[in-house]
Design an enzyme around this catalytic site. Structure first.
Site, PDB file in Angstrom:
ATOM      1  N   ARG A 229     -13.379 -23.677 -35.956  1.00  0.00           N
ATOM      2  CA  ARG A 229     -12.485 -23.742 -35.162  1.00  0.00           C
ATOM      3  C   ARG A 229     -12.448 -25.174 -34.380  1.00  0.00           C
ATOM      4  NH1 ARG A 229     -10.631 -20.097 -37.426  1.00  0.00           N
ATOM      5  NH2 ARG A 229     -10.046 -17.953 -36.535  1.00  0.00           N
TER       6      ARG A 229
ATOM      7  N   GLU B  44      -4.464 -27.753 -30.645  1.00  0.00           N
ATOM      8  CA  GLU B  44      -3.971 -27.244 -32.012  1.00  0.00           C
ATOM      9  C   GLU B  44      -2.992 -26.563 -31.576  1.00  0.00           C
ATOM     10  OE1 GLU B  44      -5.167 -24.241 -35.424  1.00  0.00           O
ATOM     11  OE2 GLU B  44      -6.744 -26.106 -35.235  1.00  0.00           O
TER      12      GLU B  44
ATOM     13  N   HIS C  42      -4.739 -26.260 -40.448  1.00  0.00           N
ATOM     14  CA  HIS C  42      -5.210 -25.208 -40.375  1.00  0.00           C
ATOM     15  C   HIS C  42      -4.817 -24.132 -41.347  1.00  0.00           C
ATOM     16  CE1 HIS C  42      -7.073 -22.091 -37.221  1.00  0.00           C
ATOM     17  NE2 HIS C  42      -7.446 -21.633 -38.316  1.00  0.00           N
TER      18      HIS C  42
END
Length: 315
Positions: free
Chosen positions: A231, A259, A278
């Protein structure tokens, strides 16, 4: 409320999932503005995949009959903020078994691409430049995997044929596995200086948030590669940018903080960085594995059996 009046919310149309029990009403909801039915009748909520936290949590407060929340992600940090709205005894389950192969593939791809200079070669191709030379191999490199759950183990499985000098494993607590010892986080100061490649696959928790800070990065050896398929908030972005701009470290990142990474952010063009958006779990392997998990969980739920992958139960 009888079984025939209990709703299950799914992010896939029910007709696309083989093996669903017939004892529920299935409602298709993938984060749209309008709910497909009254949330009060929902007993089993499969959260939308890769939607915002606000979208995922929106129906929870209106689901008093809810018994199971099933995420389609390995991490569950994006739903924790909504659990206070739920009655006691609700089970939160993650998607263990869905993302290991895909995320491990990307971790290896990022590692190999960065070491072998593939991003520069692609830019060279765009400019019709022949960028010959010697590049790093994964062979004979020492690798440190931080976060040794199912995904971390899957990454090591894929490293095995590449003749690494060695693989060290780190998790929250020490233990022993068939492949060797798993070290506790407290061992990182000793392990970091010896690693050529550091791969992050840890869940986002209070202990891992900001784990990769300026001190962590300073302990990494000159020229080492940081790979993040965990993450974004596990890494302090400003500290990483400073190390990249100095040329001392390299990075390959599938996740960032913030993000999505906004236009103009210095991380985009920092030297030695490869960024993917991602997509660790977003592959052709996702949908079939996710649907099999959902069907299996619902069959267990309908039969009164414990569901799998329970990570916590509300109190």
């Amino acid at each position: 409320m009888t079984a025939e009046t209990q709703d299950v919310w799914l992010p896939f149309p029910a007709e696309e999932i083989d093996g669903l029990p017939a004892s529920f009403r299935y409602r298709h909801w993938d984060g749209e503005e309008t709910f497909p039915a009254d949330p009060a009748a929902c007993v089993f909520y499969v959260t939308p995949y890769m939607k915002s936290q606000a979208v995922t949590l929106r129906p929870l407060a209106a689901m008093p009959a809810l018994r199971v929340v099933q995420t389609l992600t390995a991490g569950i940090d994006h739903v924790l903020g909504g659990l206070g709205d739920l009655a006691p005894g609700v089970r939160l389950c993650n998607a263990r078994g869905v993302h290991e192969a895909s995320t491990a593939e990307l971790a290896l791809a990022l590692t190999l691409a960065s070491l072998r200079g593939i991003p520069g070669m692609v830019r060279g191709q765009d400019r019709e430049e022949w960028r010959a030379g010697f590049y790093d191999a994964l062979a004979d490199k020492s690798v440190l995997i931080i976060g040794y759950g199912a995904i971390g183990a899957a990454i090591e499985d894929r490293l095995a044929p590449f003749e690494c000098e060695g693989v060290e494993r780190v998790a929250r607590t020490a233990r022993t596995t068939a492949r060797g010892p798993v070290h506790a986080l407290a061992e990182l100061p000793r392990l970091l200086p010896a690693a050529d490649v550091v791969i992050l696959s840890t869940p986002l928790t209070d202990a891992s948030r900001g784990l990769v800070d300026a001190g962590f990065l300073a302990r990494m050896k000159d020229g080492a590669l940081l790979v993040n398929v965990a993450r974004g908030p596990v890494v302090d972005t400003d500290s990483l940018v400073r190390e990249l701009e100095s040329g001392r470290l390299r990075a390959a990142l599938d996740v960032t903080e913030p993000e999505p990474l906004p236009s103009g952010h210095p991380l985009w063009h920092a030297p030695g960085v490869l960024i993917t958006p991602h997509v660790g779990g977003s592959s052709s392997a996702f949908a079939p594995r996710a649907k099999r998990l959902v069907a299996r969980q619902l069959r267990r739920f309908a039969a009164g059996e414990p569901v799998e992958n329970t990570v916590l139960i509300t109190e």
